[in-house]
Scaffold this motif. Structure first.
Motif, PDB file in Angstrom:
ATOM      1  N   LYS A  79       0.829  -1.210   0.000  1.00 54.77           N
ATOM      2  CA  LYS A  79       0.000   0.000   0.000  1.00 54.77           C
ATOM      3  C   LYS A  79       0.864   1.261   0.000  1.00 54.77           C
ATOM      4  N   GLY A  80       2.005   1.206   0.683  1.00 56.85           N
ATOM      5  CA  GLY A  80       2.901   2.365   0.677  1.00 56.85           C
ATOM      6  C   GLY A  80       3.498   2.629  -0.690  1.00 56.85           C
ATOM      7  N   PHE A  81       3.757   1.530  -1.442  1.00 59.62           N
ATOM      8  CA  PHE A  81       4.379   1.648  -2.763  1.00 59.62           C
ATOM      9  C   PHE A  81       3.357   1.721  -3.890  1.00 59.62           C
ATOM     10  N   SER A  82       2.102   1.704  -3.563  1.00 55.72           N
ATOM     11  CA  SER A  82       1.061   1.710  -4.598  1.00 55.72           C
ATOM     12  C   SER A  82       1.223   2.916  -5.523  1.00 55.72           C
ATOM     13  N   GLY A  83       1.302   2.640  -6.814  1.00 55.93           N
ATOM     14  CA  GLY A  83       1.421   3.721  -7.796  1.00 55.93           C
ATOM     15  C   GLY A  83       2.835   4.203  -8.031  1.00 55.93           C
ATOM     16  N   LEU A  84       3.808   3.600  -7.368  1.00 58.46           N
ATOM     17  CA  LEU A  84       5.196   4.034  -7.538  1.00 58.46           C
ATOM     18  C   LEU A  84       5.916   3.133  -8.535  1.00 58.46           C
ATOM     19  N   GLY A  85       6.813   3.729  -9.311  1.00 55.67           N
ATOM     20  CA  GLY A  85       7.616   2.975 -10.257  1.00 55.67           C
ATOM     21  C   GLY A  85       9.008   2.695  -9.720  1.00 55.67           C
ATOM     22  N   LYS A  86       9.820   2.047 -10.546  1.00 56.65           N
ATOM     23  CA  LYS A  86      11.182   1.699 -10.125  1.00 56.65           C
ATOM     24  C   LYS A  86      11.995   2.936  -9.769  1.00 56.65           C
ATOM     25  N   SER A  87      11.861   3.978 -10.583  1.00 57.64           N
ATOM     26  CA  SER A  87      12.653   5.189 -10.327  1.00 57.64           C
ATOM     27  C   SER A  87      12.280   5.828  -8.996  1.00 57.64           C
ATOM     28  N   ASP A  88      11.000   5.678  -8.590  1.00 61.57           N
ATOM     29  CA  ASP A  88      10.571   6.203  -7.297  1.00 61.57           C
ATOM     30  C   ASP A  88      11.182   5.394  -6.158  1.00 61.57           C
ATOM     31  N   LEU A  89      11.162   4.075  -6.308  1.00 58.39           N
ATOM     32  CA  LEU A  89      11.628   3.209  -5.233  1.00 58.39           C
ATOM     33  C   LEU A  89      13.111   3.416  -4.961  1.00 58.39           C
ATOM     34  N   GLU A  90      13.878   3.749  -5.986  1.00 64.28           N
ATOM     35  CA  GLU A  90      15.312   3.972  -5.800  1.00 64.28           C
ATOM     36  C   GLU A  90      15.592   5.165  -4.902  1.00 64.28           C
ATOM     37  N   ARG A  91      14.589   5.993  -4.653  1.00 63.12           N
ATOM     38  CA  ARG A  91      14.771   7.189  -3.828  1.00 63.12           C
ATOM     39  C   ARG A  91      14.220   7.009  -2.417  1.00 63.12           C
ATOM     40  N   ILE A  92      13.793   5.791  -2.082  1.00 63.28           N
ATOM     41  CA  ILE A  92      13.173   5.540  -0.781  1.00 63.28           C
ATOM     42  C   ILE A  92      14.107   4.722   0.112  1.00 63.28           C
ATOM     43  N   ILE A  93      14.170   5.081   1.376  1.00 56.74           N
ATOM     44  CA  ILE A  93      14.857   4.276   2.387  1.00 56.74           C
ATOM     45  C   ILE A  93      13.780   3.667   3.271  1.00 56.74           C
ATOM     46  N   ILE A  94      13.914   2.396   3.580  1.00 51.68           N
ATOM     47  CA  ILE A  94      12.940   1.701   4.423  1.00 51.68           C
ATOM     48  C   ILE A  94      13.511   1.537   5.825  1.00 51.68           C
ATOM     49  N   ALA A  95      12.676   1.694   6.822  1.00 55.70           N
ATOM     50  CA  ALA A  95      13.079   1.419   8.202  1.00 55.70           C
ATOM     51  C   ALA A  95      12.151   0.360   8.768  1.00 55.70           C
TER      52      ALA A  95
END
Length: 655
Positions: A551-567
């Motif tokens: 649900k947090g990543f819903s609608g996000l692409g690969k380029s978006d995920l590369e900018r996210i840090i997970i905790a």
């Protein structure tokens, strides 16, 4: 021991070599011709090396600040003409830097050819380090050479982003900058003397703090001297003073005494009523002070004599910032005298730190008589501060891929008043402000962000906010938006923290909207996920994590995920004193990586950083950070204490 690959280590024959050069040169306003080709000349050794060894040199640079839009006055076409005349070989100019026209031009290149692409900042994606843009830039090349030290302190697509896809090595200019400035920082020969000038103390806080640990003497000139002099109680008339930095100046003077560093301030100054050529001027003794209505615009003759004496036995000298308003001859004597003294120190390594200092040494025709003149003003300053340099960090290491970079992030939650936050930020700045092997981030309350930002802006420590609302503006009492953070240089935002979910009832859907808003405004979200004790005991840990992430990543692409840090923060271990075992934490984080791999691909899952959060302390952090899938910590209570410095040191030992 691993080392950075160099241009000499690479087989260039037949290879398409994308060279990030710094052709940000001044152009004549009327003709558009290059008015100073110093930076073009500085890149020639690297370009010649590539083409002489049979490579195809594809040059990319920025010019000016076109703000992400095509603007003819910032075109590199005239630069291509000057480069061709300097190098004595044809240079093909392409009026774009990505796309079909570029691909066709590259496909037609023969070994030894030179091609210059259009201004890379005509695309806003360059300064955003956009992954898709980086990929398109890298697709036309086999190797990346970074020879633009002037942008080494920026994480942009053409210097850092492309290094994700290509082997990246320094050009000769970059290599010399790293070696010379690195020597001054890490292993200077003593006596080591630093000369600092320029207008503002605030511009040099980081440099001073870092060099107080290394230098034997620091000589202060330029307008910044008056903030220090006023801090000593001296009269400075109408001279430029940063009133809000007077207390900080006192702290620096005190620290210099404690460190036994000789901190030398001017004893006289050239004053005038106006900053203009031909203005009435005179020299005053600073013990007597600057009269009202007058302002100090240069160091005086007694100060020049004093500084020359302090430089006479130096073995290493770094100079950054002019001694006065050197652009006006009436107030240039101090700067010229320093330049001539440095040029005469034959037994010393003399390094000019770019910017106005480089302009001054060139103005007086002395550049060839010092050891090194840096081509990067802001970059050299940040390197002297001990800040992380993305354009250097991204260079390829011999012996394999670089590991994920570790991070230690401190969530201060609802603790520390604005004054307490500033004081603690000052402690962190003096204790870990020079650390470069790991990322250090703190999250003060929104009320304290501005004060903390002021303290940390000249250190390598980054800062963020604990929460935002996903709308840009509107009737949302008590909330702040991501769009409001640009003026404060905020880089990170906590999203989805368990306290937001469980105390304030935030849903996974709202968390997803927040992530999109953070990314939209060019910030980095630290996306928190984790299960409660009841969920873990019921065997639902993986189910909960998958729901939160999907649900947090819903609608996000690969380029978006590369900018996210997970905790990953197991709720049952937050503030309870209970810590997930290293094996429990690593198991959960491996599950997260596997889930990302199923959603976006294995390569992406391996590059995403995942932090552990939950009652981290120096006693347990070593075992946690040793685990394969743990890339650092999101620290709560321990981030409010001096032990946070220990956590950074532990992470450093694993970097």
């Amino acid at each position: 021991m691993s080392k950075t690959l160099t241009l000499k280590d690479i087989d260039l024959a037949g290879k398409r070599v994308l060279v990030r050069v710094d052709f940000n040169v001044p152009l004549d306003k009327e003709t558009g011709e290059v008015s100073d080709d110093t930076r073009i000349v500085a890149a020639l050794p690297t370009i010649n090396e590539i083409i002489e060894r049979g490579g195809k040199a594809i040059l990319v640079s920025h010019l000016g600040r076109p703000k992400g839009k095509r603007d003819p006055k910032y075109s590199l076409e005239k630069v291509a003409e000057r480069l061709q005349s300097l190098i004595g070989k044809p240079v093909t100019f392409v009026p774009d830097c990505i796309g079909e026209e570029v691909e066709k031009a590259v496909s037609k290149m023969n070994n030894g050819d030179i091609l210059l692409l259009e201004n890379v900042r005509f695309y806003s994606e360059e300064e955003k380090n956009d992954p898709d843009f980086s990929r398109r830039l890298s697709s036309i090349a086999d190797i990346h050479v970074n020879d633009a030290f002037g942008t080494a302190h920026r994480s942009h697509a053409s210097n850092v982003g492309v290094a994700r896809y290509l082997t990246s090595v320094p050009g000769f200019l970059m290599q010399k900058e790293i070696e010379m400035l690195g020597m001054a920082i890490e292993n200077p020969e003593h006596p080591y003397v630093v000369i600092l000038g320029g207008a503002k103390v605030s511009d040099k806080i980081g440099v001073i703090t870092n060099l107080l640990e290394k230098a034997d003497r620091i000589l202060i000139g330029g307008a910044m001297m008056f903030t220090f002099l006023k801090a000593q109680g001296k009269s400075v008339g109408d001279s430029l003073v940063e009133e809000d930095k007077i207390d900080l100046a006192r702290e620096i003077l005190q620290k210099a005494r404690e460190k036994n560093v000789e901190f030398v301030l001017p004893v006289d100054t050239v004053i005038a009523k106006e900053i203009a050529a031909g203005s009435e001027s005179k020299v005053v003794d600073l013990e007597e002070g600057v009269p009202a209505g007058w302002k100090g615009l240069d160091i005086g003759p007694s100060t020049i004599e004093l500084f020359n004496k302090k430089l006479s036995d130096a073995k290493t000298v770094v100079w950054n910032g002019p001694m006065g308003v050197f652009e006006i001859d009436d107030f240039a004597k101090g700067t010229e005298s320093i330049a001539r003294t440095l040029a005469s120190l034959n037994d010393a390594v003399t390094i000019i730190g770019g910017g106005d200092s480089a302009a001054a040494i060139n103005k007086f025709g002395l550049a060839e008589k010092v050891s090194h003149v840096s081509t990067g003003g802001g970059a050299s300053l940040e390197m002297l501060e001990g800040k992380e340099m993305p354009g250097i960090k991204s260079l390829s290491i011999e012996g394999g891929k670089k590991k994920r970079r570790l991070m230690v992030a401190g969530n201060w939650k609802m603790n520390k008043s604005p004054n307490e936050a500033r004081m603690f930020a000052g402690f962190l700045a003096s204790s870990i402000g020079n650390e470069n092997a790991v990322d250090v981030v703190v999250f003060p309350t929104s009320l304290s962000v501005a004060g903390v930002a002021d303290i940390l802006k000249d250190t390598s420590i980054k800062f963020g906010v604990q929460n935002i609302y996903p709308a840009d503006s509107g009737a949302f009492t008590g909330e702040i938006s991501a769009s409001m953070l640009s003026d404060l240089a905020v880089e990170y935002v906590l999203v989805g923290h368990s306290e937001r979910r469980h105390i304030f009832g935030e849903t996974c859907e709202l968390t997803g909207e927040k992530i999109k808003s953070v990314l939209k405004h060019g910030l980095t979200p630290i996306f928190c996920v984790g299960e409660t004790l009841e969920e873990r005991e019921a065997g639902r840990m993986k189910e909960v994590l998958e729901t939160q992430i999907r649900k947090g990543f819903s609608g996000l692409g690969k380029s978006d995920l590369e900018r996210i840090i997970i905790a990953y923060e197991p709720v049952w271990a937050i503030g309870t004193g209970v810590v997930a075992s290293p094996e429990q934490a690593d198991e959960a984080m491996k599950f997260i990586r596997d889930l990302i791999a199923s959603l976006y691909g294995v390569d992406l899952s391996e590059s995403v950083r995942i932090l552990y959060g939950g009652s981290i302390k120096p006693e347990n952090f070593e075992s946690l950070i040793s685990m394969e899938n743990i890339d650092g910590g999101l620290v709560g209570g321990a981030s409010l204490q001096e032990s946070f410095v220990q956590l950074v040191a532990i992470a450093e030992s694993h970097a």
